[in-house]
Design an enzyme around this catalytic site. Structure first.
Site, PDB file in Angstrom:
ATOM      1  N   HIS A 234     -13.676   0.621  -8.326  1.00  0.00           N
ATOM      2  CA  HIS A 234     -13.546   1.924  -7.663  1.00  0.00           C
ATOM      3  C   HIS A 234     -14.296   3.021  -8.409  1.00  0.00           C
ATOM      4  CE1 HIS A 234     -10.728   0.205  -4.920  1.00  0.00           C
ATOM      5  NE2 HIS A 234      -9.832  -0.034  -5.849  1.00  0.00           N
ATOM      6  N   ARG A 291     -15.607  20.072 -10.694  1.00  0.00           N
ATOM      7  CA  ARG A 291     -16.490  20.107 -11.877  1.00  0.00           C
ATOM      8  C   ARG A 291     -17.905  19.774 -11.432  1.00  0.00           C
ATOM      9  NH1 ARG A 291     -14.109  14.753 -11.987  1.00  0.00           N
ATOM     10  NH2 ARG A 291     -15.758  13.351 -11.329  1.00  0.00           N
TER      11      ARG A 291
HETATM   12  P1  ADP Z   1     -10.247   8.556  -8.044  1.00  0.00           P
HETATM   13  O1  ADP Z   1      -9.663   9.938  -8.099  1.00  0.00           O
HETATM   14  O2  ADP Z   1      -9.572   7.603  -8.952  1.00  0.00           O
HETATM   15  O3  ADP Z   1     -11.753   8.543  -8.147  1.00  0.00           O
HETATM   16  P2  ADP Z   1     -10.450   8.356  -5.149  1.00  0.00           P
HETATM   17  O4  ADP Z   1      -9.329   8.710  -4.256  1.00  0.00           O
HETATM   18  O5  ADP Z   1     -11.569   9.339  -5.274  1.00  0.00           O
HETATM   19  O6  ADP Z   1      -9.873   8.003  -6.592  1.00  0.00           O
HETATM   20  O7  ADP Z   1     -11.061   6.957  -4.698  1.00  0.00           O
HETATM   21  C1  ADP Z   1     -12.010   6.242  -5.471  1.00  0.00           C
HETATM   22  C2  ADP Z   1     -12.543   5.060  -4.658  1.00  0.00           C
HETATM   23  O8  ADP Z   1     -11.469   4.184  -4.266  1.00  0.00           O
HETATM   24  C3  ADP Z   1     -13.229   5.418  -3.355  1.00  0.00           C
HETATM   25  O9  ADP Z   1     -14.580   5.771  -3.519  1.00  0.00           O
HETATM   26  C4  ADP Z   1     -13.049   4.129  -2.559  1.00  0.00           C
HETATM   27  O10 ADP Z   1     -13.979   3.151  -2.985  1.00  0.00           O
HETATM   28  C5  ADP Z   1     -11.681   3.656  -2.974  1.00  0.00           C
HETATM   29  N1  ADP Z   1     -10.614   4.175  -2.038  1.00  0.00           N
HETATM   30  C6  ADP Z   1      -9.858   5.279  -2.196  1.00  0.00           C
HETATM   31  N2  ADP Z   1      -9.016   5.464  -1.152  1.00  0.00           N
HETATM   32  C7  ADP Z   1      -9.241   4.459  -0.292  1.00  0.00           C
HETATM   33  C8  ADP Z   1      -8.676   4.064   0.990  1.00  0.00           C
HETATM   34  N3  ADP Z   1      -7.721   4.774   1.572  1.00  0.00           N
HETATM   35  N4  ADP Z   1      -9.161   2.946   1.572  1.00  0.00           N
HETATM   36  C9  ADP Z   1     -10.133   2.195   0.977  1.00  0.00           C
HETATM   37  N5  ADP Z   1     -10.682   2.503  -0.218  1.00  0.00           N
HETATM   38  C10 ADP Z   1     -10.260   3.609  -0.850  1.00  0.00           C
END
Ligand code: ADP
Length: 477
Positions: A234, A291
């Protein structure tokens, strides 16, 4: 401001210093025991030692950093990304010390730092959201019935999570209760906040984010999108701007929605609004990062702006120097994060001495780094060595340049993500723009584990070449 301290290290500190020097602003570095001879220390006009190698004793030591700024006569602090950049208490302490925090207000950081608070803030702006709960789960029974309604698989997410951590996929209802308990206790120990919520697990998403900038007078612009779907754990590894699939209409709509998200927390400074896009091109608000992002260079290359310069400009209270109609997009840029990791071993950190380190140079190639040959990559911090960025008149030119730049980037010592980058650039799925966040599991893992027969690989290489040619001639027509 005439003097600014950068509360960071590595490539991002060096990158910020480049802008300070361009603007004729005096620069102050801070460094830990592990970074005595680091390029960011050498680059700055002044450098202040702030403690031992572990970040808790140096780059996260708020008091030491603020003291260094006050004593050196700096007027502002730029936090870079990571470390204290999204710490509302630090932003407040900087202001309380009579200094300028080069970033958003403590209020914006606080709201967007909690995924649940962020959802609550944007709710009244009719931004599409991933279906799920918008409050911390209190009652297991209620949560199960919501999960059933959404449909399994669902994702349990920590409200305070970040950096790809604090997420759990639940495939079946029978695993739900156990997963929920684990997710809550993990969230408590990792982030000091046990709040978790449920989101629909989008099966085949693309990660598309919008770069925005706001001033302190309520004016906003966006700088289009970045696509960051090539991820491991991720976490992003390859980013590009623009996305291979966005239409001008969607771009405008997402840009407008991103600005609404920024308005929901009275945002100013640079910020990034992240969306997930499903296979039907429906997009959903994911979160806002308050940021400067790691991947900001691809936006700079296609728009010709210096985002750090603009960040300083608005931090000084000045109005945006241009409007949305002045922001233009030109060409295509791709960034590969060069990590000291072994892509053949599940991207495990592979730190050590940079026995050989030769950067590629040339038109359309930018290397943002903070290392030199002979240096050790410290175990204490993020194992990113550099960001390799290519730019060309179109996506295929940017891919071709990236392949050439990887070929001319010579790193000996630690294993790196360079071979992974080459694999992606040459893969038919990437070339065609037909990929999602599962690229690594779908294509790389089998390759890395050598499960693909050689003739299939040769076939794929031939196909990539043909695809590139086909796309090029289509573009010329
Ligand atoms: P973080 O704050 O840890 O970066 P995010 O919410 O921005 O978490 O999500 C990071 C990544 O996780 C996304 O780019 C995607 O690949 C995956 N992801 C997050 N939410 C979902 C979801 N609801 N369904 C599928 N993949 C998800």
């Amino acid at each position: 401001m005439r003097k600014i301290l950068v509360a960071n290290r590595g490539e991002i500190a060096c990158r910020i210093f480049r802008t300070l020097h361009k603007l004729g602003i005096q620069s102050v570095a801070v460094y830990s025991d592990a970074d005595r001879d680091a390029p960011h220390v050498v680059m700055a006009h002044e450098a202040v030692h702030i403690g031992r190698a572990p970040s808790s004793e140096s780059y996260l030591n708020q008091e030491k950093i603020i003291q260094a700024a006050v004593r050196s006569g700096a007027e502002g602090i730029h936090p870079g990304y990571g470390f204290l950049s999204e710490n509302a208490q630090f932003a407040q302490a900087v202001q309380d010390a009579g200094l300028v925090f080069i970033g958003p207000s403590p209020h914006s950081i606080r709201v967007m730092g909690s995924k649940l608070e962020a959802k609550a803030a944007v709710k009244k702006y009719s931004i599409p959201m991933v279906p799920g709960t918008d409050e911390a789960i209190g009652d297991v029974g209620e949560a199960i019935s919501i999960a059933r309604e959404i449909g399994f698989p669902v994702l349990i997410k920590a409200s305070a999570g970040g950096g790809g951590k604090g997420m759990r996929i639940v495939q079946h209802e029978r695993e739900f209760e156990e997963s929920l308990k684990r997710a809550m206790s993990e969230a408590e120990s990792a982030f000091g906040d046990p709040s978790v919520f449920i989101e629909k697990y989008i099966a085949s998403p693309r990660h598309i984010e919008i770069q925005i900038l706001g001033d302190q007078h309520g004016n906003y612009v966006h700088f289009f999108e970045r696509e960051c779907s090539v991820q491991r754990r991720h976490q992003k590894v390859i980013e590009e701007a623009p996305s291979a699939i966005l239409t001008p209409e969607l771009r405008e709509k997402m840009g407008a929605d991103a600005i609404k998200v920024a308005k929901s927390c009275a945002y100013f400074s640079t910020g990034t609004v992240e969306f997930l896009m499903d296979e039907h091109m429906r997009y959903y608000f994911l979160e806002m990062n308050t940021r400067l992002q790691v991947e900001h260079p691809v936006t700079e290359l296609i728009t010709g702006v210096d985002l750090v310069e603009l960040q300083i400009h608005v931090a000084e209270g000045k109005r945006l120097p241009f409007g949305q109609e002045d922001v233009r997009m030109n060409g295509h840029a791709i960034e590969l994060r060069v990590y000291a990791e072994d892509p053949h071993e599940n991207f495990m950190p592979s730190i050590g001495k940079l026995v050989k380190y030769e950067r590629p140079e040339g038109e359309g190639i930018r290397v943002d780094d903070g290392f030199d040959e002979g240096m050790d990559i410290p175990i204490y911090y993020d194992p990113m060595i550099s960001k390799l960025i290519s730019y060309g008149p179109d996506r295929y030119a940017a891919i071709t340049k990236m392949i050439e730049a990887i070929r001319r980037y010579h790193i000996r010592g630690p294993k790196t993500t360079l071979p992974f980058g080459k694999f992606v650039m040459e893969s038919p799925a990437f070339i065609q723009g037909d990929f999602d966040t599962h690229f690594v599991e779908k294509y790389w893992t089998a390759f890395a584990e050598e499960k693909i027969p050689a003739d299939v690989l040769r076939g794929a290489a031939l196909l990539s070449g043909k695809l590139m040619e086909a796309h090029r001639s289509k573009l010329k027509q």
